[in-house]
Each structure stands twice: as C-alpha cells, then as structure tokens.
Design an enzyme around this catalytic site. Structure first.
Site: not given
Length: 453
Positions: A14, A103, A127, A130, A132, A185, A199, A203, A313
């Site tokens: 993606t 991350k 960048e 963390v 997005g 998703g 997760d 970060k 995304g």
C-alpha cells in the site's frame, strides 16, 4: 542542469504504491520545490508488476537494489524487523541515504542503525514512522528545537482511536467494533499490536528520544491495551465529564514522589507509558475521533501545541515519505567550502548530537504518577463506602469525585471513584487492601486519569 536524484523503493504494498502514485501525480511540484528531477530507477518486489513504468528496474533481490550504483536514496517500506534491518544496513554500508516508515525496526534497533549511518556519513529519515502524514518528527526536531519539552501525550494508533470513538458514540461493545475495524482494513487479522498498545509504544519510544535527548528504549515503555475497556466504564466516564482515549505519554519528572511513601520524594526521570486514559471532555485530544492521530506537546516557553491528521493510509504515509526524500534531495545537493558535494545532514537523527544524549533514567511502572478512575463492586451494606475511602486516605490518596450507582438486582453496588494524582505503588497497595474487604465482590477496575494540564 543538476543531475537527477534516483530512488529505489523496497516493497510495493500500500505505501510503496502510494509513493509511486504521489511522485507521478506531483512530479512538476516536486521538481519546482527541489530544483532536481526525482526519478524512481529501481523497485524491490517479490513479483513482477505490470502496472509499473517499463523504465523502472524490478528486482526481487532487495540487497542488490539497496546497493545499486543507479540509486541515491533507498525507501524501505517492507516492514518487519529482520529483512528490513539487513537491507537498511546494507544500503547504509554502500553510502545510500535511507527513508523508512518502519517504527518497530527503529524503536527496537534504531540506536544501532543511527550509529551505523553516522559512521558512514549518511542519513536515515523516518517521518512516516510516527503518526502518518502529521509532520511531528520535523516539528519536534526542528520547529521546537529551541524549546524544552516537558511532556507529550498522543493518540498515535488510529485503530485504537476508532474503536474507542465507536464505543462512545454508538454504544457498541469492543469485540463488535474490532470486527468492523478489521473489515475496513484499519486493523490486521491479528490486531495485537494495535489493541495491546505495542504499535503506539514503538512510536512513543521514538518521540520520547527526540523530546528528551535519550537513547531509544522501547523495552522500558509501560504498555497497556484497550481490550479490557467496557461500555460500562465508557458511560461512567462520560457521566463524570471525561472520555477514555488510548494515549501514549512521555513525561519529564523532576521529582515524582516515589521515595518511601513518607514524603521522601527522591526519584526523577522519564515516564514512558501507553494505556487507556480518562481525559476531560473539553480537552483537545478528547475531540480527536475516528482513525485520526494527534500529538499534544507541552514545551517551554511555547506551551501546548497540537498536531493532528491522518495517521495511516497510502496518501498520508506517502506524503511523509516524500517529505523526507525532499529533505535528502537538498542534502545531496549541498556543497562544502570547496564547492564539492557533501553528504552531511542538518539535524541529528534524534535531534541531539549523539555524544550529548542523556542517561536520564526511565522510571519503573510503580514510580509513575497519574490520577485514577476506580470502579468497585460491593455488597449493598452499610459502611462499605466508608471502608473504601478510609483505605484510600490511609494510603495518602486524595479523592476528587465519587459516583455511587443504584444497586444491581444481585444486591451489588457499583462505586466509581476519581482520585488526584498519586504514585502507582501507593495505588497498588490501596487496591490490594480494598479487594481483601469481605464486602467487595470483584476485582477493582482501574483506568488512569490525566487532566493534560
């Protein structure tokens, strides 16, 4: 005409596909801003793709792509902490700058990777690792460079925020919302990293290192997920003027009150913690909903600033990846005093000169300080509330609010108590004593509380 900057993208999922689309869509803008042609020369992919420009070399040998003479910057978006680490180290060894969205890899191996990059005079930009598309790394490394950061709090996992938002707004149970998050998703088939806070902890380790100039220490982040949050607690929190959010906190404690419990407050250090938290309904973070991410930073002299946007995304992550690429394009184009190209970079990886990183200790869980939401179920007998408040008082815990609900049909009374901030070890002892009372029918439910002030 300046030479083109040549990119290799390792991984065409993606995010990798999103980077290709962004470059194709905004090619003129990228050139206008950088003064250079930015071209993708190679991609590392397990299978050949028919939708990739024929001029781009597709290679299943990621190591070869990472070391290619036809590549200036390597973009790693394959994920994981094994192959990704090997590929990044190989790229660095061959003098390539690296951009990564990984991350987990950086939180667990970043100290080694950054040191290796420093030794080879290249830069690892991250960048996209963390929050997005929110440029929080750049903000903290550059925009707040003159400030002393006291604390930060963040919604840094969109899946958890989506679940907590749906539970509050629509009265849906955790399991039901998690199933929808997977269908949309937002969550993986195995959602452990999201719902158990891992997760977010990855970060937070990165943010804390930049904020306080400490080495990456993911293994010392206290981590608690949202699987135990019930609609009952969500509703009681709302009734008391709070909302429950899954937050990561990095807090500088000058004196955290964790001495011997008798006023000898001799511990200081950094709190690193991820957990569900009650925050006031009117707080900025309380009104960041859905899959959005947000980071609230309190620094001196600036004060509180909030950074909010899409945390995941293809578009958001590709935006952050290409922001790093643009920075590196400028580095590649810089000249030294002899008008020769130099690979020096402007900002250290963790915002502090490596030799100046601090050895400030990370506080243990029992040393942390927060307020608390306690839900106690007791028999509907006289004196129950008095016993509970006595135990809290003897432990040096101040009560801020009490909510006693009507008795259930089984004769049990839910009692909800909010406390002022207290050292975790004191709360642990108090809860242990409360649960030993004959009138208490179940384990005490505890959720941390923070006024974000």
């Amino acid at each position: 005409m300046s030479k083109s900057i040549k990119l290799a993208i390792l991984g065409l999922g993606t995010v990798g596909t999103g980077v290709i689309n962004l470059i194709n869509d905004n090619l003129d803008e990228l050139k206008r801003r950088s003064g250079r042609d930015i071209v993708i020369t190679e991609v590392g992919t397990r299978r050949q793709r028919d939708d990739i420009d024929a001029t781009i070399v597709q290679n299943s040998d990621l190591m070869a792509t990472a070391a290619s003479d036809n590549v200036d910057i390597v973009i790693e978006v394959i994920g994981g902490t094994t192959l990704a680490k090997d590929v990044i180290m190989h790229a660095i060894k061959h003098g390539k700058h690296v951009v990564t969205a990984n991350k987990a890899l950086l939180a667990e191996h970043g100290n080694e990777i950054f040191a290796f990059a420093e030794a080879h005079n290249v830069h690892v930009a991250y960048e996209a690792a963390v929050a997005g598309g929110i440029p929080i790394i750049k903000v903290m490394r550059e925009g707040l460079a003159a400030n002393k950061i006291e604390w930060l709090a963040g919604i840094i996992n969109g899946t958890g925020n989506f679940i907590m938002t749906e539970m509050r707004d629509k009265g849906r149970p955790f399991a039901d919302v998690l199933s929808e998050a997977q269908a949309l998703g937002y969550a993986e088939a195995d959602p452990t990293f999201d719902v158990e806070g891992i997760d977010a902890a990855h970060k937070l380790a990165l943010l804390a290192s930049i904020a306080f100039g400490i080495p990456l220490q993911f293994d010392k982040v206290y981590c608690e997920g949202i699987t135990g949050i019930t609609l009952q607690d969500v509703n009681y929190a709302e009734e008391l003027g709070y909302r429950i959010k899954h937050l990561g906190f990095a807090v500088r404690r000058k004196d955290n009150g964790s001495g011997d419990g008798q006023g000898n407050n001799d511990a200081a250090g950094i709190e690193l913690r991820v957990h569900p938290t009650l925050i006031p309904q009117n707080a900025l973070l309380a009104n960041v909903n859905g899959v959005k991410n947000a980071v609230l930073v309190n620094s001196h002299p600036l004060g509180q600033t909030l950074y909010c946007g899409d945390g995941a995304g293809a578009g958001a992550t590709a935006s952050a990846v290409m922001a790093d690429v643009m920075d590196l394009v400028r580095v590649l184009g810089s000249k030294d005093s002899n008008n020769e190209s130099t690979n020096g970079h402007h900002v250290p990886h963790l915002a502090f000169i490596p030799e100046q990183l601090s050895d400030t200790p990370i506080l243990r869980a029992e040393q942390m300080i927060t307020g608390y939401y306690l839900r106690v179920h007791a028999h509907d007998n006289p004196g129950v509330l008095a016993d509970i408040t006595r135990i809290l008082s003897e432990a040096g815990i101040n009560i801020d609010a009490i909510l006693q609900k009507p008795a259930h049909k089984l004769g049990q009374v839910p009692v909800i108590i909010l406390t002022l901030p207290v050292v975790e070890s004191q709360m642990n002892l108090a809860i242990e004593k409360i649960e030993k009372l004959d009138t208490i029918t179940d384990k005490v439910v505890r959720i941390r509380l923070d006024e974000l002030a």
